[in-house]
Design an enzyme around this catalytic site. Sequence first.
Site, PDB file in Angstrom:
ATOM      1  CG  ASN A 164      58.578 -57.883  39.829  1.00  0.00           C
ATOM      2  OD1 ASN A 164      59.690 -58.068  39.317  1.00  0.00           O
ATOM      3  ND2 ASN A 164      58.192 -58.539  40.908  1.00  0.00           N
ATOM      4  CB  CYS A 167      58.739 -62.475  44.103  1.00  0.00           C
ATOM      5  SG  CYS A 167      60.056 -61.417  44.710  1.00  0.00           S
ATOM      6  CD  GLU A 222      69.417 -61.627  44.059  1.00  0.00           C
ATOM      7  OE1 GLU A 222      69.763 -62.108  42.966  1.00  0.00           O
ATOM      8  OE2 GLU A 222      68.431 -60.864  44.207  1.00  0.00           O
TER       9      GLU A 222
END
Length: 510
Positions: free
Chosen positions: A180, A315, A490
């Site tokens: 994605n 997500c 992250e």
Amino acid sequence: MASLLRRRVAAARRLVFFPPPARRSSWALPAALLRRGALVGGRWVETTAAFPVRDPASGDELGRVADCGEAEARAAVRVAHEAGAAWGRLPAKERSALIRRWYELMIERKKDLATIITAENGKPLKEAEGEILYAASFLEWFAEEARRVYGDVIPASAKDRRILVLKQPVGVAAIITPWNFPSAMITRKVGAALAAGCTVVVKPAEDTPLSALALGELANQAGIPAGVYNVVPCSRQQAPAVGEVLCTDPLVAKISFTGSTATGKILLKHAAGTVKRVSMELGGHAPFIVFDSADVDRAVAGALASKYRNSGQTCVCTNRFLVQRGIHDKFVEKFAKAIESELRVGSGFDAKTTQGPLINEKAVEKVERHINDAVSQGASIVTGGKRHSLGKNFFEPTLLSNVTTKMLCTQEETFGPLAPVIKFDTEAEAVAIANAADVGLAGYFYSQDPAQIWRVAEQLEVGMVGVNEGIVSSVESPFGGIKQSGIGREGSKYGIDEYLEIKYVCFGGL
């Protein structure tokens, strides 16, 4: 028209293994960045088998890419391991300069990179260009962070000792990424890994390998040393075997994965055998709460951005809308009007398109299943609700009302352009519904009550909260979830820590 045809013929001659699909009109894949082989040790390596990459909008084949297996994966790991010592010893300033150059090349080729994303992923070209800027920003950020990996000096309890703390690269990192965001999910991980002094083996999603390979070409051009950035594309059939190699090979020290919770659990089991460091960014089920005190127009704008970006295939997309009774009808009415007036389904290469195709027909079938289940239990289709006439992978942006928590669309992630709205009465009820999920990646809410904002922000069981904001991702911010949405963070100043080991050194006899 004649000149356009000449350009197409010239492009076809350059590409060879990427023949232009019959239904292309005004775009062509950039030959200079297209690669079909695996990138291992700085070289493009062919395999005996290849798998097709398709345009999700038309189903046309864009080209065939090397189908790596266990042997290629192990070879890439060995090469990365061999390159690791020299890369880790390279002064941080030099690593920083190389990563910075990679960033600069991404910016220079942003339109070409965006074209590749739209071709293999389907998202609108404007969104793809935004992804490239976002992806490049992680290389820029971590190029700077490479020079800020600080150790520590700790006061010792004995006068003849000195205590030092060093931070050192963990070693080879296996990077497994989704379709994605085929560029950004790579650079968010790889930027941090390379800045820390690690080398990487990237396994891109089988639907979107061209972006990872294009980044490899730019890494080579930037002067990233051979073996530091490796890419092993593979088909869906080979993915389990390649994934197992990357998670079990003793030369791999770190696994970073973005994808479904189910796949993440499988990789965690594999990684447990050699006790590897892991980062997991897994599934989400984001709630979007609109309280009676909210600014409805701002909430609708945030809802539109949060739900329908990339056709709902992110997500952190909102999966459940919870709207308080006093404002419910007004919100649903305005949201429906915004969907109908501002969203346009079409090819990603059409400048007017805001909603491209879903990645494949399986994704469309899941959206249909969720809608059918909801309607069978009493939900109402406010707008949308069916496949679009453009093709099998296109679906109308859909809004459902009269939704309950017993429906599938409120129990599992849809990953498509479906917005179900649940009506609630009290703050406690909304928070309880939002927190009922076993995942907790992102959550959003709209309120103008300062006390309520603090309460709800602290009570939502998610890793990221958007308050009066529908888009939360940024390079400076720590991205990650809690519960079964993953492990680690992250981006931000914390992202590089995922690729560093802490070593304590005691100097005695002083």
